[in-house]
Structures are given as structure tokens and as C-alpha cells.
Design a protein around this motif. Structure first.
Motif, short mmCIF file in Angstrom:
data_model
loop_
_atom_site.label_atom_id
_atom_site.label_comp_id
_atom_site.label_asym_id
_atom_site.label_seq_id
_atom_site.Cartn_x
_atom_site.Cartn_y
_atom_site.Cartn_z
N LYS B 251 -26.05 -29.74 21.64
CA LYS B 251 -25.11 -30.81 21.33
C LYS B 251 -25.84 -32.05 20.85
O LYS B 251 -25.37 -32.75 19.95
N TYR B 252 -26.98 -32.33 21.48
CA TYR B 252 -27.70 -33.54 21.07
C TYR B 252 -28.76 -33.26 20.02
O TYR B 252 -29.62 -34.07 19.76
N GLY B 253 -28.72 -32.09 19.47
CA GLY B 253 -29.56 -31.80 18.31
C GLY B 253 -31.00 -31.51 18.62
O GLY B 253 -31.84 -31.53 17.72
N LYS B 254 -31.34 -31.26 19.89
CA LYS B 254 -32.75 -31.00 20.18
C LYS B 254 -33.09 -29.53 20.03
O LYS B 254 -34.24 -29.14 20.10
N GLN B 255 -32.05 -28.73 19.89
CA GLN B 255 -32.29 -27.29 19.77
C GLN B 255 -31.24 -26.77 18.80
O GLN B 255 -30.12 -27.25 18.74
N THR B 256 -31.62 -25.79 18.02
CA THR B 256 -30.71 -25.39 16.96
C THR B 256 -29.55 -24.56 17.44
O THR B 256 -28.42 -24.77 17.05
N ARG B 257 -29.85 -23.54 18.29
CA ARG B 257 -28.72 -22.76 18.77
C ARG B 257 -28.98 -22.23 20.15
O ARG B 257 -30.08 -22.27 20.65
N VAL B 258 -27.88 -21.73 20.77
CA VAL B 258 -27.98 -21.23 22.14
C VAL B 258 -28.60 -19.85 22.15
O VAL B 258 -28.14 -18.96 21.45
N PHE B 259 -29.65 -19.69 22.93
CA PHE B 259 -30.25 -18.39 23.06
C PHE B 259 -29.63 -17.66 24.23
O PHE B 259 -29.48 -18.23 25.30
N LYS B 260 -29.29 -16.40 24.03
CA LYS B 260 -28.67 -15.64 25.12
C LYS B 260 -29.69 -15.47 26.22
O LYS B 260 -30.79 -15.00 25.99
N SER B 261 -29.28 -15.85 27.44
CA SER B 261 -30.23 -15.74 28.55
C SER B 261 -30.36 -14.31 29.00
O SER B 261 -29.43 -13.54 28.93
N ALA B 262 -31.57 -13.98 29.48
CA ALA B 262 -31.83 -12.60 29.90
C ALA B 262 -31.07 -12.26 31.19
O ALA B 262 -30.74 -11.13 31.45
#
Lengths: 110, 264
Positions: B251-262
Motif C-alpha cells: 500500500k505504501y509502495g515499498k513492495q511491488t506485490r504480495v508474495f504468497k506465504s509458504a
């Protein structure tokens, strides 16, 4: 789901009941006043009912703007309907009683 | 046409005053007669609350992490199946409803209801009989509004003139007018919840006949528990806060997308 729950808890029940009681008192007193006026004026038949409806509209507008400050949803559960439409039958019966009484007192008895 | 003022003094006002007084009297008497409501038993409450707990778990499962939800679900399902929360343990084997007549607490509630009904019906009947007896055979008042001819028979009951306007009515119609119109007055004098309302008893009488013999359905809690167990076991659980740290970063732009957690 959250909305339904929020709806349930939006209104604090005792104050809603208190509001309804106050509104009912307003209507009763008003119906006595208007009934007396109609009886003394000698209105009969449809005139009497038209008089009641006109005054009812006037009263509801007053309640809406002065008492509810234009936002009846804050005070009552089903907002405008609750003020104007639901109590009309009850108030009308009260009005008819007082109207008959006053009319008879002024015009029928010597 | 004018009426004798003596009628007004001795009939009109007394009927109204008597009805108001009887209403107030009835209200006070009802307050005296209804004792305290029966204290609910611990097992009764526990039964109901256990069911509500199951419902809450089902509704709000999104707020719990998966492990917590699974633990609660396991405990509750086991408890429902074993019948831990049931009031009468034997009813699980009987599979039948508890007889409502035998339940002593229910008896008191029903007696109270019947007493309230008597309080409503008896004064009405008495007053109507009193009016018919004393105040019949003469015109009391003129209605300002016209009614259909059908009402003539009911409202002019004692008078034998076929040509008189329906507007001129006998005392019984004044009684009916008062019955309906004094509700407002009662709510002014006695506050909101008052027992002086005659018309409410009339509607209660008409619905009693339609309702049948069992006004308070004894719920079969065992069945409800089993149903709740089924509901709980088929819920697809998803934690709202899952991956919340990644969602905030995105949301705050520090990461591009959500990675699926293991973990999932």
C-alpha cells in the motif's frame, strides 16, 4: 455481515423508546388541542378530517425541523415514516373523540 | 335539535371519567399482580449462551488466526456432540421434547399471561354491561361525521326510530369512542408501558386463538447443537490479517506485490 451487526447496535434501545414516548405525547396533546378547535369551530364531516390532515402535516413538519433538527434518522429507527405515518391512526382516533366531545358540548347541548 | 344538559352532566362525563379511572385502576392492579419474573436457571442460560458462542465463532471467524480458530472449533464441536451444555442430559438419548406442561417454570409464566388477559377482558365486559343497563334507550350525542347505514343498528341500539340520522347515537357508541380515544390519555398519565389499553387485549384475544396451544416453543437444543456443529465444520477459514505486513508495504509502495506465504 458486519453491516447487519452494526445496524443492530446503532441504536440504544432505551433512548429510542424514550423518543417514541415523547413523540406520542406530542401527538396526544396536539390531537386534544386540534380536536377542541375543530369542535368549537363547528366543523363537520369531511371538513373535520381535512382540518386534521392539514394540521397533521404542519405538526409533522414542525417535529421534523425543530425537534429532529432536520435529521430524524438520528432519533428514530425508521426515520421520516416513523414520525408522520405510523402514529396517524392512533392520533386520529384520539382526535375524533375530542372533536365529538367538543362539538357536542358547544352545539348540541343547551 | 338540542339535548338536555342533564344528559351531558350525568352520562357523558361520568362515562369518560369512569373509563379513565378503571384504566388507571387496572394498570395499578396489573403491577401488583405480576410478581417478579421467574429467575432463569443456570443451566438454561448456559445452554443458550453456548449456542450463541457457536454462532459468534461462525460469524467472526475472519478475525482469528487459523490456529486459534481450529482450536475453538475442535473444542466446541466436541462439546456439542457430547452434549456437555445440555440442560437435561437424558434428553439426548430420548430424542424427544421436554413436556412444556411439566416444566414448573413454564407454568408460572402461563398463569401470569392468563391473569393479565383476565385483567383486560373483565373490566371491559363489566363496563359494557353497566352502560347497557343504565344508559340505554336514549340519544347521547351527535357525531360530527357521517357513517354508513350499517352502523345505525349498532350505534342506536335502544332507539326505535327508523328515520333518524345515523349521526345521533346512543351511549354505547360513546363507550367505543372512548375506548379507542383514551389510549393517548393513558400513555400521557401512565407512561409508555401501561396495562390500561383495552384494544390491545382485544387484539391479543384474537391472536391467541390463531397461535394454538404452544405459545413458547420448547427448543430442542440437542438438534440445534448438532446443526451448529455442522455449520462450524464446513466453514472455510481465512484470516483477515493474513499477510498484513506485505499488504501494508504494498500500500505504501515499498513492495511491488504480495508474495504468497509458504505458511498457507
Amino acid at each position: 455481515m458486519a453491516d447487519a451487526q452494526a445496524e443492530m447496535f446503532k441504536y440504544f434501545e432505551p433512548t429510542v423508546q424514550w423518543n417514541n414516548l415523547q413523540l406520542s405525547n406530542i401527538h396526544t396533546l396536539a390531537s386534544w388541542g386540534i380536536g377542541t378547535a375543530a369542535g368549537v369551530l363547528g366543523l363537520t364531516g369531511w371538513n373535520g378530517f381535512i382540518f386534521f390532515l392539514l394540521n397533521w402535516v404542519f405538526l409533522s413538519t414542525l417535529v421534523f425541523f425543530v425537534k429532529c433538527q432536520g435529521k430524524p434518522a438520528v432519533f428514530f429507527k425508521s426515520s421520516a415514516m416513523d414520525i408522520a405515518v405510523t402514529p396517524i391512526m392512533n392520533t386520529m382516533l384520539s382526535y375524533v373523540l375530542v372533536w365529538t366531545l367538543m362539538h357536542a358540548l358547544v352545539y348540541i347541548y343547551d | 335539535m338540542f339535548l338536555d344538559p342533564a344528559i351531558r352532566d350525568w352520562v357523558l362525563f361520568p362515562i369518560t371519567i369512569i373509563m379513565v379511572l378503571v384504566g388507571v385502576f387496572r394498570h395499578q392492579l396489573t403491577i401488583l399482580m405480576t410478581g417478579d419474573p421467574p429467575k432463569p436457571e443456570l443451566k438454561d442460560i448456559r445452554q443458550g449462551k453456548a449456542l450463541i458462542r457457536g454462532q459468534l465463532l461462525a460469524q467472526n471467524n475472519a478475525y482469528l488466526p487459523t490456529s486459534a480458530f481450529i482450536e475453538r472449533k475442535k473444542y466446541l464441536c466436541q462439546a456439542f456432540e457430547d452434549g456437555v451444555y445440555l440442560k437435561n442430559k437424558v434428553s439426548k438419548d430420548d430424542g424427544g421434547l421436554v413436556n412444556p406442561m411439566a416444566d414448573p417454570k413454564n407454568m408460572e409464566v402461563m398463569m401470569d399471561g392468563m391473569k393479565k388477559q383476565m385483567m383486560g377482558i373483565v373490566p371491559q365486559t363489566l363496563i359494557m354491561g353497566w352502560i347497557q343497563f343504565f344508559f340505554s334507550g336514549f340519544i347521547l350525542i351527535k357525531l360530527p361525521f357521517p357513517l354508513g347505514l350499517r352502523f345505525k343498528q349498532m350505534l342506536q341500539s335502544g332507539i326505535m326510530t327508523p328515520n333518524m340520522d345515523v349521526k345521533w347515537v346512543s351511549s354505547l357508541s360513546w363507550y367505543f369512542l372512548n375506548l379507542f380515544g383514551l389510549r393517548g390519555v393513558f400513555s400521557l398519565i401512565l407512561g409508555g408501558e401501561n396495562a390500561a389499553d383495552g384494544t390491545r387485549d382485544m387484539t391479543a384475544m384474537s391472536t391467541m386463538g390463531a397461535m394454538g396451544q404452544q405459545p413458547g416453543q420448547p427448543q430442542d437444543f440437542n438438534k440445534q447443537f448438532l446443526g451448529m456443529k455442522d455449520t462450524l465444520s464446513i466453514i472455510y477459514h481465512e484470516w483477515d490479517l493474513d499477510n498484513i505486513e506485505q499488504r501494508v508495504l504494498v500500500k505504501y509502495g515499498k513492495q511491488t506485490r504480495v508474495f504468497k506465504s509458504a505458511r498457507k
